[in-house]
Motif scaffolding. Structure first.
Motif, short mmCIF file in Angstrom:
data_model
loop_
_atom_site.label_atom_id
_atom_site.label_comp_id
_atom_site.label_asym_id
_atom_site.label_seq_id
_atom_site.Cartn_x
_atom_site.Cartn_y
_atom_site.Cartn_z
N GLU A 174 46.08 33.29 -34.29
CA GLU A 174 46.21 34.47 -35.17
C GLU A 174 45.83 34.16 -36.62
OE1 GLU A 174 46.84 37.44 -33.95
OE2 GLU A 174 46.95 36.48 -31.97
N GLU A 175 45.40 32.93 -36.85
CA GLU A 175 45.11 32.51 -38.22
C GLU A 175 43.77 33.04 -38.72
OE1 GLU A 175 45.42 28.24 -38.52
OE2 GLU A 175 44.47 28.27 -40.51
N GLU A 176 43.77 33.47 -39.94
CA GLU A 176 42.52 33.97 -40.56
C GLU A 176 41.58 32.79 -40.79
OE1 GLU A 176 41.23 36.17 -44.66
OE2 GLU A 176 43.34 36.32 -44.05
N LEU A 177 40.27 33.02 -40.66
CA LEU A 177 39.30 31.93 -40.84
C LEU A 177 38.84 31.88 -42.30
CD1 LEU A 177 37.60 29.74 -39.34
CD2 LEU A 177 35.80 31.44 -39.15
N THR A 178 39.14 30.79 -42.97
CA THR A 178 38.76 30.69 -44.39
C THR A 178 37.97 29.41 -44.64
OG1 THR A 178 40.84 29.58 -44.82
CG2 THR A 178 40.80 31.95 -45.25
N GLY A 179 37.44 29.31 -45.83
CA GLY A 179 36.65 28.14 -46.21
C GLY A 179 35.41 28.61 -46.94
N PHE A 180 34.23 28.33 -46.36
CA PHE A 180 32.99 28.90 -46.92
C PHE A 180 33.06 30.41 -46.72
CE2 PHE A 180 31.57 24.58 -45.91
CZ PHE A 180 30.91 24.24 -47.08
N LYS A 181 32.55 31.18 -47.67
CA LYS A 181 32.68 32.64 -47.58
C LYS A 181 31.79 33.20 -46.49
CE LYS A 181 33.36 35.85 -50.85
NZ LYS A 181 32.86 36.56 -52.04
N TRP A 182 32.36 34.02 -45.62
CA TRP A 182 31.59 34.66 -44.56
C TRP A 182 32.06 36.10 -44.45
CZ3 TRP A 182 33.93 36.90 -40.30
CH2 TRP A 182 35.30 36.59 -40.13
N ARG A 183 31.25 36.98 -43.91
CA ARG A 183 31.66 38.37 -43.67
C ARG A 183 30.60 39.07 -42.83
NH1 ARG A 183 28.38 41.48 -46.46
NH2 ARG A 183 27.43 40.50 -48.28
N GLY A 184 30.95 40.26 -42.35
CA GLY A 184 30.02 41.05 -41.54
C GLY A 184 29.11 41.87 -42.44
N GLY A 185 28.31 42.71 -41.82
CA GLY A 185 27.44 43.60 -42.61
C GLY A 185 26.00 43.13 -42.67
N THR A 186 25.20 43.92 -43.40
CA THR A 186 23.75 43.62 -43.41
C THR A 186 23.30 42.83 -44.64
OG1 THR A 186 23.36 45.74 -44.47
CG2 THR A 186 23.11 45.69 -42.07
#
Ligand code: GTP
Ligand code: MG
Length: 544
Positions: A93-105
């Motif tokens: 259930e842990e959020e994934l953090t570290g290098f910045k990532w995200r969805g979208g175009t």
């Protein structure tokens, strides 16, 4: 086995201290298709007490934009932070953090980033103590980048990493291989060093990572399926087109080790839900399992290899030096411009049209002004130049070219400039064939000395001694100049002196002799006309 690396800046107090507890940008995209090295920040990391003299393992992830590169690196971070112990994947259930990532175009990562805290490990096989540095890169071919931007980032990350993970979506296409070819060649160009042995491969390990692999029924997931799949893709056969063979040879010649890993589709939540925050519970089981197997495959302590350039192991301080020099090379204009296939083809078309048009021009000019032909008067020469230009331009336009009229116009301008320059050369060659012109200097000097001689005689007879003396001086002056000129021309020595004499003779000819000559011609012509008129009148009176 692992040690915590605390950045001790005592040996790097010339650098402004920055927070290295997280991702640190080391290469900045300036937004104008140039990149800058963030030297202070990189130096803070690489010159820290524990890293400065420790061999470095640089793990980089590169490839097309928006394909989960930063996301993957965050799992690598978890693995390294937990030293690969069972359960390193963490709480589902842990959020994934570290290098910045995200969805979208829109692209997320810009330039190059590294994790500010390297991880110290000891290879149990070689006993070598190494520092692992994670590197995240700007995706290639995002909507703001030109080919050079993508090539620069990919080339830099390949040159400076010991493991380059080439992140690819779905399957390896010929496009992916072509891009790899272009980018690594761009890297190899910048790395060229005369002292290096051309047989050593410039880069170490390349790992193709195929995301969303859908053909498990042909090649199983993971490293074994990946290896078989890669063998099939990179196989070279004789009936393959030369271009395809070349790309494959290039990859084999560039990297010491090449591997491949097949990772399945992560599920709809990971791929397309904006609320997804990296929880393992939101991923398909196969995908989570794939990640769990993938990272030890890349980074198992037994296979860690420190970064080497030209066979030399790089420590933190060396890596800093290479970063500086490689970024500098890409900031200069000395490297050729990497281009898209379309642009390169269009330029090649235009270049070949230009070459054949230039050939047409010289070929036609040579017909009348070439070495074997005699002197051509100025009017005919200009007319012939205009005709040749027309022919050449016709030739240029008749060749089919890609790239549109704008590109074509630039090459047409080059053609015109070439023809004008060539014409100047032809004029000079033609001029040199003008026998009368080349005999002008001796004729002029001879006339001067003859006139001075006659004038000297007349003036002496008229008892005008000083003037006669002056004529005598002119006579001997012209005589010795003529002697010098003949000697220099005959022996081919001191052409600049002979040229000076030619110039003086030219001035005398233009200022003194030409008007005199014109006068004689005019007088001769009017006498001839008068004579003809008198003869006509005589004939008339005879007949009447
Ligand atoms: N389809 C698919 N999506 C993935 C995968 N892994 C991560 N993603 C999603 O891909 C999106 C982009 O992830 P990032 O890690 O920011 O991608 P990136 O390649 O670093 O993107 P840029 O930095 O913009 O080049 C996120 O929404 C992830 O959830 C995968 O294996 N397959
Ligand atoms: Mg990214």
């Amino acid at each position: 086995m692992a040690e915590d690396l605390n950045n001790d800046s005592s040996e790097s107090d010339t650098f402004e201290v920055i927070d290295t507890n997280g991702p640190v940008q080391i290469i900045k995209d300036n937004g104008d298709h140039t990149f800058t090295l963030c030297e202070n920040d990189l130096a803070t990391i690489l010159m820290s007490k524990n890293l400065k003299d420790t061999p470095v393992v640089v793990v980089s992830v590169a490839g097309a934009f928006r394909k989960g590169k930063s996301f993957l690196l965050d799992f690598i971070l978890r693995y390294l932070t937990c030293e690969g112990r069972p359960g390193w994947m963490g709480d589902p259930e842990e959020e994934l953090t570290g290098f910045k990532w995200r969805g979208g175009t829109n692209r997320e990562t810009s330039g190059i980033w590294v994790w500010g805290q390297p991880f110290i490990r000891t290879n149990p096989v070689t006993g070598e103590k190494v520092a692992i540095l994670l590197m995240d890169t700007q995706g290639t071919f995002d909507n703001q980048a030109i080919v050079r931007d993508s090539a620069t980032i990919f080339a830099l990350s390949t040159m400076l990493s010991s493991i380059q993970i080439y992140n690819i979506s779905q399957q390896i296409s010929e496009d992916d291989l072509q891009h790899l070819h272009l980018f690594t060649d761009y890297g190899r160009l910048a790395m060229q060093d005369d002292s290096s042995d051309s047989k050593t491969k410039p880069f170490q390990r390349l790992e193709f990572l195929i995301r969303d692999w859908a053909f498990e029924y042909e090649f199983e997931l993971g490293a074994t399926g990946g290896k078989n799949y890669l063998n099939k893709i990179l196989a070279v056969s004789e009936n393959q087109h030369e271009e395809l063979q070349e790309v494959r040879h290039h990859i084999n010649n560039c990297f010491e080790n090449v591997g491949c890993f097949l990772l399945p589709y992560p599920g709809r939540t990971v791929a397309s839900k904006p609320q997804f925050n990296g929880k393992i519970s939101d991923m398909e089981d196969d995908f989570a399992k794939g990640i769990e197997n993938l990272i030890p495959y890349f980074l198992h302590e037994d296979i860690l290899q420190s970064k080497k350039i030209h066979g030399q192991t790089l420590k933190g301080k060396d890596l800093l030096y290479y970063f500086k020099s490689y970024v500098e090379i890409y900031q200069q204009d000395t490297l050729p411009e990497p281009m898209t296939m379309l642009r390169a083809t269009a330029e090649a078309n235009n270049l070949s049209a230009l070459a054949s048009a230039q050939e047409k021009y010289t070929e036609n000019m040579d017909k009348k002004v070439g070495g074997d032909h005699g002197y051509l008067n100025e009017t005919d020469l200009t007319t012939h130049h205009a005709e040749s230009m027309e022919l050449a331009e016709k030739e240029f336009h008749s060749t089919r070219k890609m790239g549109g009229s704008e590109l074509s116009k630039a090459y047409l301008d080059k053609l015109e400039k070439y023809m004008e320059d060539q014409f100047q050369q032809y004029c000079k060659i033609n001029e040199s064939k003008n026998i009368f012109k080349s005999a002008r200097t001796p004729i002029t000097l001879f006339i001067v000395l003859a006139v001075a001689y006659v004038a000297h005689g007349i003036l002496q007879a008229l008892y005008l001694g000083p003037l006669a003396m002056l004529c005598n001086i002119v006579f001997w002056g012209a005589m010795s100049t003529l002697g010098v000129w003949i000697t220099l021309k005959w022996r081919g020595e001191q052409p600049e002196v002979a040229e000076k004499i030619d110039q003086i003779a030219e001035i005398i000819w233009e200022q003194g002799l030409t008007p005199f000559y014109a006068l004689i011609i005019a007088a001769g012509t009017s006498a001839a006309i008068k004579h003809a008129q008198t003869a006509q009148q005589r004939r008339k009176s005879k007949t009447s």
